[in-house]
Design an enzyme around this catalytic site. Structure first.
Site, PDB file in Angstrom:
ATOM      1  N   ALA A  73      79.447  54.842   8.900  1.00  0.00           N
ATOM      2  CA  ALA A  73      78.794  54.300   9.763  1.00  0.00           C
ATOM      3  C   ALA A  73      78.374  52.797   9.165  1.00  0.00           C
ATOM      4  CB  ALA A  73      77.305  55.235  10.167  1.00  0.00           C
ATOM      5  N   GLY A 116      81.347  58.510   8.140  1.00  0.00           N
ATOM      6  CA  GLY A 116      81.749  58.411   9.692  1.00  0.00           C
ATOM      7  C   GLY A 116      83.324  58.417   9.696  1.00  0.00           C
ATOM      8  N   GLU A 119      84.822  61.571   9.361  1.00  0.00           N
ATOM      9  CA  GLU A 119      84.333  62.475  10.449  1.00  0.00           C
ATOM     10  C   GLU A 119      84.957  61.828  11.724  1.00  0.00           C
ATOM     11  OE1 GLU A 119      80.290  61.300   9.437  1.00  0.00           O
ATOM     12  OE2 GLU A 119      79.786  63.207   9.555  1.00  0.00           O
TER      13      GLU A 119
END
Ligand code: CAA
Length: 265
Positions: A73, A116, A119
């Site tokens: 992120a 992220g 992910e």
């Protein structure tokens, strides 16, 4: 729609040869190692939906660049935000929408897939890696923990002890270990990764599209339900394919010793 943070390659035609029915989406914020800003995630979901709605596209490859699939992120965007900011902006809405894409998505990972980024790769249907890829959930090093499924998906993918170590230490896992742990399906030399991922996407793209969707749904069900309920779900999807013209064509073609011609119906 024009995208600022991603590139859609469709038709995908490297060296002038088109990969039929395959779309390639490239994350494109190279200066920040493809950090997943809110805008990037919105564009990605928008683009995936466009691909999902296009009957000519059967398989999607999601990739980054040589240095990074995505380094997580966007820390700059997140650093000063409050819980209320994150609730109001629905920080993970795009991630939930990602799970609604019905066509198979292959993550082709070169370089860093962190936080992220890891992910996001795990949110795809399968991961293939270049031999220099590095996977990790380093959020613990910046005072937080995975927020887009890392604790759940990584644990299911590689088991509790290895996932716990990666999440509590922030240490990375290399491509070979990711292969041995079952996080990735295949490892290729970094320079040929995208071409190999597209070859895999082409193989999937030649199969009966309805059966592919139902099979993807059934495999994903394995992460969400008991064995008994998952088996019931699989059985119903299996029966359902027998209402498709493609199942009739596939079995007829086998018996007639010829290639099947699927219509996606
Ligand atoms: N967000 C914002 N910017 C990032 C970023 C991120 N996640 N990762 C890298 N960048 C930026 C750097 O700030 C740097 O920008 P400048 O050139 O303007 O300084 C640029 O990308 C290049 O990065 P580095 O100079 O750090 O490159 P490096 O090769 O030395 O190190 C790295 C690479 C080890 C991946 C390092 O960049 C790094 O540790 N990045 C952060 C990884 C991380 O913590 N990810 C988790 C984010 S939180 C999250 O993802 C939460 C969630 O679950 C959703």
């Amino acid at each position: 729609m024009t995208y600022q943070n991603i590139i859609l390659h469709y038709p995908y035609s490297p060296l002038g040869i088109t990969a039929p029915h395959v779309a390639v989406i490239q994350l494109n914020r190279p200066k920040v190692l493809n950090a997943l800003s809110t805008d990037l995630m919105k564009e990605l979901v928008n683009c995936l939906n466009t691909c999902d709605d296009n009957p000519e596209i059967h398989t999607i490859v999601l990739t980054g660049n040589d240095k990074a699939f995505a380094a997580g992120a966007d820390i700059a965007e997140m650093a000063t935000s409050t819980p209320i900011d994150q609730i109001i902006e629905q920080r993970f809405k795009s991630w939930t929408l990602l799970g609604m894409i019905s066509k198979p998505i292959i993550a082709a990972v070169n370089g860093f897939a962190l936080g992220g980024g890891c992910e996001l790769a795990m949110s795809c249907d399968l991961i293939v890696a270049g031999d220099t890829a590095k996977f990790g959930q380093p959020e613990i090093k910046i005072g937080t923990l995975p927020g887009a499924g890392g604790t759940q998906r990584l644990t299911r993918a590689i088991g509790k002890s290895k996932a716990m170590w990666m999440i509590l230490s922030g240490e990375m896992m290399d491509a070979q270990s990711a292969l041995e742990s079952g996080l990735v399906a295949k490892v290729f030399p970094a320079e040929t990764l995208l071409a190999e991922a597209v070859e895999m996407a082409k193989i999937i793209a030649t199969k009966a599209p309805v059966a592919i969707r139902l099979a993807k749904e059934a495999v994903n069900k394995a992460f969400e339900t008991s064995l008994k309920d998952g088996m019931d779900f699989e059985r119903r999807n299996f029966f359902l394919t027998f209402s498709s013209a493609d199942q009739k064509e596939g079995m007829r073609a086998f018996l007639e010793k010829r290639e099947a011609i699927y219509k996606g119906k």
